[in-house]
Design an enzyme around this catalytic site. Structure first.
Site, PDB file in Angstrom:
ATOM      1  N   TYR A   7       0.811  -1.220   0.000  1.00  0.00           N
ATOM      2  CA  TYR A   7       0.000   0.000   0.000  1.00  0.00           C
ATOM      3  C   TYR A   7       0.843   1.269   0.000  1.00  0.00           C
ATOM      4  O   TYR A   7       0.312   2.368  -0.053  1.00  0.00           O
ATOM      5  CB  TYR A   7      -0.916   0.018   1.238  1.00  0.00           C
ATOM      6  N   GLY A   8       2.171   1.127   0.071  1.00  0.00           N
ATOM      7  CA  GLY A   8       3.034   2.292   0.251  1.00  0.00           C
ATOM      8  C   GLY A   8       4.100   2.437  -0.801  1.00  0.00           C
ATOM      9  O   GLY A   8       3.827   2.410  -2.003  1.00  0.00           O
ATOM     10  N   THR A   9       5.338   2.538  -0.357  1.00  0.00           N
ATOM     11  CA  THR A   9       6.454   2.864  -1.245  1.00  0.00           C
ATOM     12  C   THR A   9       6.867   1.724  -2.163  1.00  0.00           C
ATOM     13  O   THR A   9       7.699   1.928  -3.051  1.00  0.00           O
ATOM     14  CB  THR A   9       7.689   3.319  -0.434  1.00  0.00           C
ATOM     15  N   LEU A  10       6.286   0.526  -1.983  1.00  0.00           N
ATOM     16  CA  LEU A  10       6.617  -0.608  -2.854  1.00  0.00           C
ATOM     17  C   LEU A  10       5.692  -0.720  -4.069  1.00  0.00           C
ATOM     18  O   LEU A  10       5.924  -1.547  -4.946  1.00  0.00           O
ATOM     19  CB  LEU A  10       6.574  -1.917  -2.058  1.00  0.00           C
ATOM     20  N   GLU A  82      11.148  -4.557   5.600  1.00  0.00           N
ATOM     21  CA  GLU A  82      10.089  -3.954   6.409  1.00  0.00           C
ATOM     22  C   GLU A  82      10.384  -4.014   7.917  1.00  0.00           C
ATOM     23  O   GLU A  82       9.568  -3.579   8.722  1.00  0.00           O
ATOM     24  CB  GLU A  82       8.744  -4.632   6.126  1.00  0.00           C
TER      25      GLU A  82
END
Length: 157
Positions: A7-10, A82
């Site tokens: 849901y983020g920087t990936l 992570e």
């Protein structure tokens, strides 16, 4: 292969997407878009403006993201990247499929739009209590209107 919801920087177009596609980290195949069935607080926090999905089901928004099918090597890399289990914890979450593009699934194994699937997500139970007072987002974009500049890992102190 294991399914992981990011849901983020990936995600595609985000600062760490290259880590998902770097073959030295293992294999990751984009499957499609989805959002969480339950609401969760997605906040941008800390000195580096990192997106955190707080493990507080029922609070916040249904969070949008992408599902990837990853091999064991990539899953191990993602756990390390992570900071699992200290910074984030990997847990199962129910997702509602928005669209499915994976070509490796057989037609009968391809989830239809609006169907419910499960995937692992990196969320946090070890967050600062004041993060619950931050604005909640339904999606993350490092370059978004929130104006909070994400600091890439290589540029951190």
């Amino acid at each position: 292969m294991t399914q992981v919801f990011v849901y983020g920087t990936l995600k595609k177009g985000q600062p760490n997407y290259f880590r998902m596609m770097g073959s030295t980290n293992g294999k990751a195949e984009y499957c499609g878009k989805a959002h969480t069935v339950e609401k969760y607080p997605l906040v941008i926090a800390g000195p580096y403006n990192i997106p955190f999905l707080l493990n507080v089901p029922g609070s916040g928004h249904q969070v949008k993201g992408e599902i990837y099918s990853v091999d064991n090597q990539m899953l191990q890399f993602l756990d390390e990247f992570e900071g699992c289990p200290h910074m984030y914890q990997r847990t199962l979450v129910k997702l509602q499929v928005e669209d499915w593009e994976s070509k490796s699934s057989s037609p009968e194994a391809t989830p239809a739009a609006n169907s419910i699937v499960e995937a692992f997500v990196y969320n946090s139970t070890t967050y600062q209590p004041e993060w619950l007072n931050l604005p909640y987002h339904d999606k993350y974009d490092a370059y978004g209107e929130h104006g909070l500049h994400y600091t890439e890992r290589e540029a951190r102190d």
